[in-house]
Design a protein around this motif. Structure first.
Motif, PDB file in Angstrom:
ATOM      1  N   SER A   1      -8.473  -3.012   5.044  1.00 36.21           N
ATOM      2  CA  SER A   1      -7.827  -4.012   5.989  1.00 36.21           C
ATOM      3  C   SER A   1      -6.168  -3.588   5.985  1.00 36.21           C
ATOM      4  O   SER A   1      -5.623  -3.570   7.171  1.00 36.21           O
ATOM      5  CB  SER A   1      -8.117  -5.402   5.818  1.00 36.21           C
ATOM      6  N   ASN A   2      -5.599  -3.296   4.879  1.00 36.75           N
ATOM      7  CA  ASN A   2      -4.339  -3.185   4.973  1.00 36.75           C
ATOM      8  C   ASN A   2      -4.030  -1.613   5.330  1.00 36.75           C
ATOM      9  O   ASN A   2      -2.854  -1.366   5.727  1.00 36.75           O
ATOM     10  CB  ASN A   2      -3.516  -3.295   3.507  1.00 36.75           C
ATOM     11  N   CYS A   3      -4.834  -0.586   4.914  1.00 37.43           N
ATOM     12  CA  CYS A   3      -4.595   0.549   5.536  1.00 37.43           C
ATOM     13  C   CYS A   3      -5.098   0.878   6.880  1.00 37.43           C
ATOM     14  O   CYS A   3      -5.068   2.017   7.339  1.00 37.43           O
ATOM     15  CB  CYS A   3      -5.377   1.562   4.740  1.00 37.43           C
ATOM     16  N   GLU A   4      -5.459  -0.089   7.754  1.00 34.58           N
ATOM     17  CA  GLU A   4      -5.906   0.034   9.269  1.00 34.58           C
ATOM     18  C   GLU A   4      -4.934   0.748   9.913  1.00 34.58           C
ATOM     19  O   GLU A   4      -3.841   0.274  10.140  1.00 34.58           O
ATOM     20  CB  GLU A   4      -6.596  -1.049   9.595  1.00 34.58           C
ATOM     21  N   GLY A   5      -5.182   1.840  10.643  1.00 31.75           N
ATOM     22  CA  GLY A   5      -4.269   2.495  11.460  1.00 31.75           C
ATOM     23  C   GLY A   5      -3.195   3.229  10.611  1.00 31.75           C
ATOM     24  O   GLY A   5      -2.297   3.723  11.419  1.00 31.75           O
ATOM     25  N   LEU A   6      -2.954   3.643   9.314  1.00 31.02           N
ATOM     26  CA  LEU A   6      -2.262   4.030   8.599  1.00 31.02           C
ATOM     27  C   LEU A   6      -2.523   5.432   8.256  1.00 31.02           C
ATOM     28  O   LEU A   6      -4.006   5.864   8.242  1.00 31.02           O
ATOM     29  CB  LEU A   6      -1.883   3.145   7.420  1.00 31.02           C
ATOM     30  N   LYS A   7      -1.786   6.455   8.091  1.00 27.52           N
ATOM     31  CA  LYS A   7      -2.202   7.784   7.636  1.00 27.52           C
ATOM     32  C   LYS A   7      -0.939   8.233   6.820  1.00 27.52           C
ATOM     33  O   LYS A   7       0.215   7.956   6.773  1.00 27.52           O
ATOM     34  CB  LYS A   7      -2.430   8.699   8.815  1.00 27.52           C
ATOM     35  N   GLY A   8      -1.217   9.403   6.277  1.00 27.35           N
ATOM     36  CA  GLY A   8      -0.418  10.182   5.439  1.00 27.35           C
ATOM     37  C   GLY A   8       0.370   9.431   4.507  1.00 27.35           C
ATOM     38  O   GLY A   8      -0.068   8.595   3.614  1.00 27.35           O
ATOM     39  N   GLY A   9       1.791   9.516   4.439  1.00 26.93           N
ATOM     40  CA  GLY A   9       2.620   8.722   3.326  1.00 26.93           C
ATOM     41  C   GLY A   9       2.856   7.189   3.382  1.00 26.93           C
ATOM     42  O   GLY A   9       2.633   6.760   2.516  1.00 26.93           O
ATOM     43  N   ALA A  10       2.415   6.968   4.766  1.00 26.73           N
ATOM     44  CA  ALA A  10       2.308   5.258   5.076  1.00 26.73           C
ATOM     45  C   ALA A  10       1.070   4.824   4.364  1.00 26.73           C
ATOM     46  O   ALA A  10       0.970   3.816   3.765  1.00 26.73           O
ATOM     47  CB  ALA A  10       2.448   5.049   6.420  1.00 26.73           C
ATOM     48  N   LEU A  11      -0.156   5.556   4.376  1.00 29.97           N
ATOM     49  CA  LEU A  11      -1.152   5.059   3.784  1.00 29.97           C
ATOM     50  C   LEU A  11      -1.200   5.032   2.209  1.00 29.97           C
ATOM     51  O   LEU A  11      -1.471   3.933   1.578  1.00 29.97           O
ATOM     52  CB  LEU A  11      -2.454   5.964   4.000  1.00 29.97           C
ATOM     53  N   VAL A  12      -0.348   6.027   1.686  1.00 33.04           N
ATOM     54  CA  VAL A  12      -0.283   6.044   0.143  1.00 33.04           C
ATOM     55  C   VAL A  12       0.679   4.999  -0.144  1.00 33.04           C
ATOM     56  O   VAL A  12       0.528   4.504  -1.251  1.00 33.04           O
ATOM     57  CB  VAL A  12       0.238   7.507  -0.050  1.00 33.04           C
ATOM     58  N   SER A  13       1.777   4.727   0.534  1.00 38.74           N
ATOM     59  CA  SER A  13       2.455   3.472  -0.018  1.00 38.74           C
ATOM     60  C   SER A  13       1.905   2.265   0.207  1.00 38.74           C
ATOM     61  O   SER A  13       2.046   1.472  -1.075  1.00 38.74           O
ATOM     62  CB  SER A  13       3.932   3.501   1.098  1.00 38.74           C
ATOM     63  N   THR A  14       1.061   2.183   1.107  1.00 38.81           N
ATOM     64  CA  THR A  14       0.089   0.920   1.163  1.00 38.81           C
ATOM     65  C   THR A  14      -0.712   0.784  -0.247  1.00 38.81           C
ATOM     66  O   THR A  14      -0.798  -0.241  -1.026  1.00 38.81           O
ATOM     67  CB  THR A  14      -0.644   0.604   2.450  1.00 38.81           C
TER      68      THR A  14
END
Length: 875
Positions: free
Chosen positions: A355-368
């Motif tokens: 749910s928190n990673c929805e719509g994220l990719k790359g470095g933004a996903l890794v940060s989450t």
């Protein structure tokens, strides 16, 4: 010795089985069955915690009101530990705990309670041709299944809870799954459901659906079958997913007991969570635009789902056993709640991550994902690290390629370094590469990210602009950072001190190589000094000689200037001064530039020196930077011209004063001119001192010091830009000083106007002196001839002419100089007042030097008092 030990174990096991069966004659079968278990080398489904099992035994004794036995047990346990002869204590205590159960054990019960890690027995002891139905059922569960550790967290907690809550549940088999082949990472649809499970249960499901309880309610076996499908995101016959309400519902036409319905709703949450995680994985697997990091994250989720599928396989085996064998350890809804307690928590965490990673990719996903590794719950932290370790691998590969090869393999814009292929080649350093801050992982500091960006930029700059293929960085560091094929860095290693050390080392070596090539091959410092000497007027003899030679050309209107004439004068000035000893490459770059013409401009207004810059050094001396140099040169050239004009005026006054002293009417005018000239000389002298020493020299010394200690090219560009910005600010060329600059240019125009008026006055005065000398010479000539020196008419005419000269010329010049002096004083007063409130301290000090004796301040006060007196008073 080993054979004797094994035989002793068999004897002890036989005695144990004989006492366990109460002499019913079934000892041989139980013995063979137990020998097979001991030979299986399986591991228990719980952590070998001796203290926990001891506590549970004591609690059970306390519940049975056997406090003395509990105390005695604790004392005996303590003594055994203190004597040093106590081995495998947790296994022995667990065995005693299981044997304390009063219910009669079944083979399945015995299998789950004797999962001890014991050396294998001889194969001839365990071989038997007897295969009872019970053994066949157990083999259906346990054949090919290995260690419990492969289930991760899906069974361990449930096993501990089952042991502590119910003795019958304690005996429920916990088969291991190490050797079970991994199922597919994504949940199957109804069509893709494994045949071994679906075909074996569907016929039973059809027959059992017709069997209702005595109260007309659906049986618990059918609910269990449906729940196993729900766990996999597949609608059952009774329990189906409702998209409108976003949860699973039980068919309203089917009668279900209230307690069973509550348990089904609770268990259906597991299927809902699985459905949510599975939907995220399917959407990311279909959409490749989310990139490699998202695929790595989905792969890590797939591993977790594979472990979850193994749990489902175990539950199906339990359900199949319940259909074929009726015993006390069969699967029920309540047991299923306990079994799925740990998987439910794990899937909740996975669903939260998804749910928190929805719509994220790359470095933004890794940060989450990284934020969850800082969680206080060890389970959350451990699971987040497992997922992050897999998801970060693509970013680590991109980082590896960027800092060692300068190559950016980022097709899906996941890396925190962004590239602009449309940027022109000469703007490679400024525009082609930049930080994509949205994709910067939170565990990489901004300073470290900037160094990573500069490493790749430097490598590309060396290759594309400097045409240098050197490989910066230690080869041993490369081989250490790049592990062998098939190996991967752990996440803690990738973001720890090793990463900082690697980046800092490669950053220093790459930047050092780039600066060395710019200085040695492209003479960066030589061009910097050339700009200081020629565009910032540091070569004094050259600038003075050039201004003297160009004076006759620049006084002409701007439309009458020709570039080839100015270029010839420039070359002659180079040959006549110390500039001739400069490097030939530098002198060839020095040129003349004619600025854009405006109506009424003279040559002084449009003339400018220019310096051509190309190649890699144009990265520092960009077109914008050179435009700033031209602005500063025009200001300095204009100020230098004022100094040149005043020097010429002072020289002319000294030369003409002795010539025109015969005209006493001009003495007051000459005195006025001397005072105004002295005031202007003081003003321009202070301005020149301020510009030359406090601005140019101080800023230049700071620039050289900063460049000497600059660690990279970006720092040099920033330092050089700050140098130019400081110069333009202190020379009143910044946007905030436009009013003062306009005032200063007006003062410069008054000085030029004053020079022109003074030149015209000297011309007329010389003509008057010549006429008076002619009159005196004629009188002398007539006297020598014995005649009257002058006649009355000649004397009257001469007197009238002189009166007209005094009345018109002398009075006119006196009034003009008075007005000029008044305008000059007013403008200087206003400029000083503006400088006093300037934000720059050096400019405030300049205002003090310009009015060191408060002369202009006194004049301002007198003018103010005069205006007050002239103002009419109200009656």
């Amino acid at each position: 010795m080993a054979v004797q030990q094994q035989q002793r174990i068999l004897d002890l096991l036989g005695a144990l089985c004989d006492s366990y069966t109460y002499g019913k004659g079934d000892t041989a079968r139980i013995l063979k069955f137990c020998a097979g278990i001991l030979n299986s080398q399986v591991r228990p489904s719980f952590e070998p915690d001796e203290f926990r099992i001891s506590e549970r035994i004591q609690k059970r004794l306390m519940k049975q009101a056997r406090k003395e036995d509990a105390v005695l047990f604790a004392e005996l346990h303590r003594r055994m530990n203190s004597q040093g002869v106590w081995h495998n204590g947790w296994a022995i205590l667990h065995l005693l705990l299981v044997l304390s159960d009063e219910c009669a054990p079944s083979p399945a019960h015995l299998m789950s309670s004797l999962l001890l890690e014991t050396p294998g027995l001889p194969s001839d002891v365990t071989m038997t041709t007897f295969r009872s139905r019970d053994q066949q059922s157990m083999e259906l569960i346990s054949s090919g299944i290995g260690s419990q550790s492969s289930l991760g967290g899906y069974l361990s907690s449930a096993s501990r809870q089952s042991h502590s809550t119910d003795s019958t549940l304690l005996a429920t088999p916990r088969p291991n799954l190490a050797s079970t082949p991994a199922t597919q990472p994504y949940p199957p649809t109804k069509e893709a459901w494994p045949q071994s499970a679906s075909h074996s249960t569907k016929p039973v499901l059809k027959s059992s659906n017709k069997k209702l309880s005595s109260h007309g309610e659906i049986s618990e076996v059918d609910l269990l079958r449906d729940l196993l499908f729900v766990f996999q995101g597949i609608d059952g016959r009774i329990i189906r997913f409702d998209a409108s309400s976003d949860h699973y519902l039980i068919d309203s036409k089917v009668g279900v007991a209230v307690s069973a319905k509550e348990l089904c709703h609770k268990l259906a949450e597991l299927g809902w969570l699985f459905y949510k995680v599975n939907r995220y994985m399917e959407s990311r697997s279909r959409d490749k635009a989310f990139g490699l990091v998202s695929q790595g994250f989905c792969a890590a989720l797939g591993k977790e789902i594979s472990e979850y599928y193994r749990l489902i396989a175990v539950l199906e085996g339990q359900q199949l056993q319940a259909d074929t064998i009726s015993h006390s350890g069969a699967l029920t809804l309540r047991r299923l709640v306990v079994w799925t307690y740990d998987p439910l928590d794990r899937l909740k965490l996975l669903a939260t991550l998804v749910s928190n990673c929805e719509g994220l990719k790359g470095g933004a996903l890794v940060s989450t994902l990284y934020t969850f590794t800082q969680h206080g719950n060890p389970l959350v932290k451990r699971l987040a690290k497992q997922l992050l370790n897999q998801a970060y691998q693509p970013l680590n590969a991109m980082l590896n390629s960027w800092i060692f090869d300068g190559e950016l393999h980022d097709h899906y814009h996941e890396f925190f370094v962004a590239s602009d292929p449309s940027a022109p080649r000469e703007r490679l350093w400024q525009e082609e590469y930049s930080l994509h801050r949205e994709m910067l992982p939170s565990f990489i500091p901004q300073s470290l990210a900037q160094k990573i960006l500069l490493i790749g930029k430097s490598i590309n700059f060396l290759r594309n602009r400097c045409h240098d293929r050197s490989q910066p960085g230690d080869q041993s560091l490369r081989s250490w950072f790049r592990k062998e094929d098939g190996e991967q860095w752990a996440f803690d290693e990738m973001i720890g001190p090793a990463l900082h050390h690697t980046v800092n080392t490669v950053y220093r070596e790459t930047s050092k190589l780039l600066l060395q090539i710019l200085d040695s091959r492209y003479n960066f410092h030589g061009h910097l000094y050339a700009l200081r000497r020629y565009l910032l007027l540091g070569q004094g003899d050259f600038i003075r000689y050039l201004m003297d030679q160009l004076e006759t050309e620049l006084v002409k209107p701007a439309t009458e200037l020709f570039r080839h004439n100015l270029t010839g004068t420039l070359e002659a000035s180079v040959r006549a001064t110390n500039a001739q000893y400069d490097d030939i490459d530098i002198l060839q770059r020095l040129d003349v530039r004619i600025l854009e013409l405006s109506p009424g401009d003279s040559g002084w207004d449009v003339f400018s020196l220019d310096y051509h810059v190309d190649g890699p050094i144009s990265t520092v001396f960009t077109s914008e930077v050179m435009l700033q140099y031209l602005r500063v040169f025009n200001f300095l050239w204009r100020a230098k011209r004022m100094e040149h004009c005043l020097a010429n005026m002072w020289r002319n006054q000294a030369a003409y004063y002795s010539s025109v002293d015969s005209i006493p009417e001009l003495l007051p005018v000459f005195h006025q001119v001397h005072l105004l000239t002295s005031s202007m000389v003081h003003f321009i002298g202070q301005m020149q001192y301020y510009i030359t020493f406090e601005v140019l020299e101080c800023c230049w010394a700071d620039l050289l010091q900063d460049i000497q200690s600059a660690p990279d090219l970006d720092n040099i560009i920033t330092t050089h830009s700050s140098f130019l910005l400081l110069i333009t600010t202190r020379c009143l060329l910044d946007p905030n000083s436009q009013t003062m600059l306009t005032q200063l240019r007006a003062i410069f125009d008054i000085i030029v106007e004053f020079q022109a008026k003074q030149s015209r006055m000297y011309t007329e005065c010389l003509q008057e002196v010549e006429l008076r000398q002619q009159y005196s010479a004629a009188a002398v000539t007539h006297t020598e001839k014995g005649e009257w020196g002058t006649t009355g008419a000649e004397a009257d005419a001469e007197y009238e002419r002189r009166a007209v000269f005094v009345r018109k010329s002398v009075s006119s010049y006196r009034s003009q100089f008075t007005v000029l002096q008044k305008n000059y004083q007013d403008m200087v007063e206003e400029l000083i007042a503006q400088l006093e409130v300037h934000a720059d301290q050096s400019l405030r000090f300049l205002s003090s030097r310009l009015d060191f004796n408060e002369h202009y301040k006194t004049l301002a006060e007198k003018n103010s008092d005069r205006l007050l007196k002239k103002k009419p008073s109200k009656k």
